[in-house]
Design an enzyme around this catalytic site. Sequence first.
Site, mmCIF file in Angstrom:
data_model
loop_
_atom_site.group_PDB
_atom_site.id
_atom_site.type_symbol
_atom_site.label_atom_id
_atom_site.label_comp_id
_atom_site.label_asym_id
_atom_site.label_seq_id
_atom_site.Cartn_x
_atom_site.Cartn_y
_atom_site.Cartn_z
ATOM 1 N N HIS A 157 32.548 15.320 -4.568
ATOM 2 C CA HIS A 157 33.932 15.103 -4.155
ATOM 3 C C HIS A 157 34.129 15.235 -2.650
ATOM 4 O O HIS A 157 35.257 15.314 -2.175
ATOM 5 C CB HIS A 157 34.849 16.073 -4.902
ATOM 6 C CG HIS A 157 34.883 15.823 -6.377
ATOM 7 N ND1 HIS A 157 35.541 14.752 -6.933
ATOM 8 C CD2 HIS A 157 34.302 16.489 -7.410
ATOM 9 C CE1 HIS A 157 35.392 14.773 -8.249
ATOM 10 N NE2 HIS A 157 34.644 15.810 -8.555
ATOM 11 N N ASP A 201 29.735 23.911 -5.074
ATOM 12 C CA ASP A 201 30.699 23.374 -6.031
ATOM 13 C C ASP A 201 31.177 21.984 -5.613
ATOM 14 O O ASP A 201 31.248 21.670 -4.430
ATOM 15 C CB ASP A 201 31.892 24.344 -6.097
ATOM 16 C CG ASP A 201 32.921 23.960 -7.133
ATOM 17 O OD1 ASP A 201 32.578 24.016 -8.332
ATOM 18 O OD2 ASP A 201 34.051 23.622 -6.754
ATOM 19 N N GLU A 255 26.220 21.115 -7.542
ATOM 20 C CA GLU A 255 26.886 20.691 -8.768
ATOM 21 C C GLU A 255 27.518 19.326 -8.541
ATOM 22 O O GLU A 255 28.552 19.201 -7.894
ATOM 23 C CB GLU A 255 27.966 21.698 -9.177
ATOM 24 C CG GLU A 255 28.690 21.290 -10.455
ATOM 25 C CD GLU A 255 30.209 21.260 -10.326
ATOM 26 O OE1 GLU A 255 30.874 21.293 -11.369
ATOM 27 O OE2 GLU A 255 30.719 21.186 -9.189
ATOM 28 N N ASN A 261 35.604 21.877 -0.976
ATOM 29 C CA ASN A 261 36.392 20.706 -1.332
ATOM 30 C C ASN A 261 37.890 20.954 -1.279
ATOM 31 O O ASN A 261 38.667 20.072 -0.920
ATOM 32 C CB ASN A 261 35.992 20.234 -2.738
ATOM 33 C CG ASN A 261 36.924 19.177 -3.283
ATOM 34 O OD1 ASN A 261 37.782 19.464 -4.128
ATOM 35 N ND2 ASN A 261 36.781 17.963 -2.791
#
Length: 553
Positions: A272, A268, A311, A159
């Site tokens: 997003h 992770d 996540e 990200n």
Amino acid sequence: MKTTPLLLFIILIFGCKAPEEQTTSNKKAPFMWENATVYFLLADRFNNADTTNDFNFGREQDGATLRSFMGGDIKGITEKIKSGYFTNLGVNAIWVNPLVEQIHGSVDEGTGKTYGFHGYWTKDWTALDPNFGTMEDLAELVKTAHENDIRILLDVVMNHTGPVTKQDPIWKDWVRIGPNCTYQDWESTVKCTLVDNLPDILTESEEEVELPQHLLDKWEKEGRLEKELAELDEFFERTGFPRAPKYYLIKWITDYIREYGVDGFRVDTVKHTEAGIWGELYAEALKALKDWKNENPEEKLDDLDFYMVGEIYNYSIYDGLEYTYDGDTAVNFFDEGFHSMINFSLKWELKDKHPDEIFATYDSLLNRGELKDKSVLNYLSSHDDGNPYDANRTNVFNTATYLMLTPGAAQIYYGDETARLLNADAEGDAKLRSLMNWQELESDTRRDGYSIKEIHNHWQKLGQFRKNHPAIGAGHHQKISDAPYSFSRTLNQNDFKDKVMVVMAENAKEIAVKNVFIENQEVKNFYTGETSTVKNGVLTFEKDSRLLLLEAI
């Protein structure tokens, strides 16, 4: 009809115990990600086995409390694997924070001067941070883990890059530096920066970009520029991908699979980015692990495919297959290579629900609902959850019991098993990230009502029982009684059968088991090692026990 000697022999051999009466196969319990016990650690905070790599790039011990590098490393993890620490805990997968090279400088996000000790501030995806160790150290970690029947999950970040500092230039043309995410809808959750000075990678882009000059200069200085460029040429020629930011990252990240045989990723900040990026990552990861296993048949653990757990912050098992952003945009990330998602809801449910309500609901969702053939990773504390279930460690035995017996996979956060306090005298998430309390374990420090070795032993027994019995996390749940509260878990998969019974009550002595174990069957309470034989549908025990973990012998 007259009974012949041959017929009598057949009756004696095959009629004594019908297949449906068997409670557990004699075969070794297979590894199943749905029942995995995953140990999550921050390498820098776990165990320092090599003090020669504690200081690099001019970093100092001048950060705010618990915000500098403190010495833990990859060798420290390997050392604990070799000592049997994880095996004794029943752990069969280790999730390690990102190990790639971190920014050399530091930033203050409002909680004090901070270095990238946690691993989420990448400077170079193609190198390991020397504070964590070398590529040789990583190779030894994975090899040692596999030799001990343990899988390795690497944490990956696609990200964002690390923050911009004087030592760490921006990735020009690769990132956006604003606006900050407001989480009003999909757009303001994905095409934005999580916080100030955390450049967001343009993962939506298919436009080709040049490698940043600072990265080229770095590789040249390190003597590997030609090698890295040649590998990129080969990758893009093989895949046909454009040289857009996300494809560079996919190449660099999957190299760790292809080179070392890493078993899976914890991904992770999944929500997003655009969902499709994860499917593209998974396709390359899947191929990389298959190639590694074909080339290293003597080192592979099994033929399982590559594994990814995601996540999605605040995802709950009750969300099922689709995560819904504010604004009602729903996305099925399970369609993009994820086998499992981290479940953020368990810690809240345990505050006001009876365990059986949770267990029965999770069983229904995972075994008969829309998550069938998928899974969740349950946890009660983590590195960035400021509201852990038991921060003050006053309810330690129940914490272990609830987590390890909840259907689904279980994530132990380093120090859960040793009651490492989660309220360190520090600001923000640093409260959760203190050094592993090895000294308290060694000296058997006493707290109010328990000692560290007592709670550690409790975790070990639950962990080993869970590892030996995949029915715990992957099987069907059935309540047996309310008082004492007891239940069974049953798993019938292919030719493996597993059935266990758990009594969640202290010092229970006489237990009705007629619907679980058969008459005259010998059963062991794994928690104490005591055995008993079923008589009139009842097991009788003499030893005191915090709970009963019952398995057929």
